[in-house]
Design an enzyme around this catalytic site. Sequence first.
Site, PDB file in Angstrom:
ATOM      1  CG  HIS A 195      -2.120  -0.892   1.078  1.00 15.26           C
ATOM      2  ND1 HIS A 195      -2.824  -1.377   2.159  1.00 15.26           N
ATOM      3  CD2 HIS A 195      -2.735  -1.407  -0.011  1.00 15.26           C
ATOM      4  CE1 HIS A 195      -3.808  -2.151   1.742  1.00 15.26           C
ATOM      5  NE2 HIS A 195      -3.777  -2.192   0.437  1.00 15.26           N
ATOM      6  CG  HIS A 253      -9.836  -7.082  -4.073  1.00 13.20           C
ATOM      7  ND1 HIS A 253     -10.503  -5.887  -4.103  1.00 13.20           N
ATOM      8  CD2 HIS A 253      -8.786  -6.904  -3.221  1.00 13.20           C
ATOM      9  CE1 HIS A 253      -9.879  -5.020  -3.313  1.00 13.20           C
ATOM     10  NE2 HIS A 253      -8.835  -5.615  -2.771  1.00 13.20           N
ATOM     11  CD  GLU A 301      -5.737  -2.894  -2.709  1.00 14.12           C
ATOM     12  OE1 GLU A 301      -6.432  -3.660  -2.001  1.00 14.12           O
ATOM     13  OE2 GLU A 301      -5.030  -1.995  -2.228  1.00 14.12           O
ATOM     14  CG  ASP A 323      -3.012  -6.460  -3.908  1.00 11.12           C
ATOM     15  OD1 ASP A 323      -3.938  -5.740  -4.302  1.00 11.12           O
ATOM     16  OD2 ASP A 323      -3.044  -7.052  -2.808  1.00 11.12           O
ATOM     17  CG  HIS A 337      -9.349  -4.237   2.061  1.00  9.23           C
ATOM     18  ND1 HIS A 337      -8.464  -3.191   1.969  1.00  9.23           N
ATOM     19  CD2 HIS A 337      -9.034  -5.061   1.033  1.00  9.23           C
ATOM     20  CE1 HIS A 337      -7.620  -3.382   0.973  1.00  9.23           C
ATOM     21  NE2 HIS A 337      -7.950  -4.519   0.383  1.00  9.23           N
ATOM     22  CG  ASP A 389      -7.186  -8.438   0.039  1.00  7.97           C
ATOM     23  OD1 ASP A 389      -6.093  -8.910  -0.319  1.00  7.97           O
ATOM     24  OD2 ASP A 389      -7.659  -7.401  -0.428  1.00  7.97           O
ATOM     25  CE1 TYR A 417      -3.243  -9.194   4.211  1.00  8.52           C
ATOM     26  CE2 TYR A 417      -5.332  -9.583   5.295  1.00  8.52           C
ATOM     27  CZ  TYR A 417      -4.586  -9.441   4.144  1.00  8.52           C
ATOM     28  OH  TYR A 417      -5.216  -9.556   2.921  1.00  8.52           O
ATOM     29  CG  HIS A 475      -2.045 -10.854   0.242  1.00  6.89           C
ATOM     30  ND1 HIS A 475      -1.217 -10.407  -0.764  1.00  6.89           N
ATOM     31  CD2 HIS A 475      -3.131 -10.052   0.202  1.00  6.89           C
ATOM     32  CE1 HIS A 475      -1.793  -9.386  -1.380  1.00  6.89           C
ATOM     33  NE2 HIS A 475      -2.955  -9.153  -0.811  1.00  6.89           N
TER      34      HIS A 475
HETATM   35 FE1  FEO Z   1      -7.101  -5.487  -1.286  1.00  7.75          FE
HETATM   36 FE2  FEO Z   1      -4.595  -7.759  -1.514  1.00  7.75          FE
HETATM   37  O1  FEO Z   1      -5.650  -6.342  -2.078  1.00  7.75           O
END
Ligand code: FEO
Length: 395
Positions: free
Chosen positions: A23, A79, A81, A83, A147, A166, A194, A227
């Site tokens: 981030h 998702h 995002e 990543d 999230h 996530d 996390y 992750h």
């Molecule tokens: Fe919300 Fe691992 O991205």
Amino acid sequence: MKKQIKNNVSWIGYIDWELQTFHGDDYSIFNGSSQNAYLVEEEKTVLIDTIWTPHRFDFVENLKKEIDLKKIDYIIANHGECDHSGALTALMAEIPDTPIYCTAQCVKSLEGQYGKHGWNFNVVKTGDTLEVGNGKKLIFIEMKMLHWPDSMATYMTGDNILFSNDAFGQHFAVEELYNDKADQCLLYKEAVKYFTNILNPFAPLITKKLDEIAALGLPFDIIAPSHGAIWRDRPMQIVEKYAQWANAYQEDQVTIAYDTMWEGTTKIAHRIAEEIHRQSPQTVVKVFNIARADKNEIMTEVFKSKAIAVGSPTVSNSILSSVAGWLEFLKQLKFKGKRAAAFGCYGWSGESVKILQERMRDAGFEVVDQSVRSLWNPEESDLANAAPLAAALLA
Ligand code: FEO
């Protein structure tokens, strides 16, 4: 290289041993991380998520070594995002017509980040399903605000795998992939960090979502987040932990965080630590200099605490900028059910304690009246106020 996780399901992600921040620089990484994507090769071939943008070309090349890209029937974007979606543009350049299954918010997110390319989006909601053959299907579960608004999880029947994106993840590199292969202390240290720094603001939603998922009555043999380690050994252990963590979690711990100019405020911090230990020897006490310690690590200790004490000297009618920035982050994380006290030195105007109390009240803490304020360097008469402060935090 893909790694089989069960039957026709494989991991095909990137173990990010070198990653140091996430981030931007807002989240510190000390034990690596990973971006986990998954490949389902039943009668239908399905790719679940991709990986972060800097590794997009390697991802597509790796995927090509494993399968003919044209064999991919569906892409699931849990998702938007980057990543997890960062390799989509490179992948879609090769297979532009492949259907992408995602939430309506994810379409906005992907088009917002990568532009409108006319991709074949198929919008799904909780309970929608997709047959993958051999009697197995994917069930979609919206994870709104866990999230991001677009977040989603995908459950695969037959193999009973929850691809949770996530949720239940950790920024933690595990080459062997699985929770039972990981150092258990580090695994939980990273899982708590996390949760604290990414998910705690949404804790009330997590409680509701866990109830909703439990009501689906689905068996979980594997929980495969995007992750860190994949939970194959007693996968419900992390679900149970989330249920605890999402419910105003605290241990018998007090965390003291401060910054100082000429060590006067440091002396007060140490005296408060001594007092808490003297009054409650079983209570864990931790002390951090906000300017020198990692903010994500301090917040993780705050998460575990039942109370905090925060200190700053008065500077230009205010508090040190290091503490001000830290308090802004404290507010963002929306901790609940914790007490707080303030302390600090001053030379003349002396506003810091009042400002700290206001900011911590604003951040949702129950602020006690007792404080330690010291004109110039702390005298024993000032430090003696640590005793009632500690008593108020421990009461
Ligand atoms: Fe919300 Fe691992 O991205």
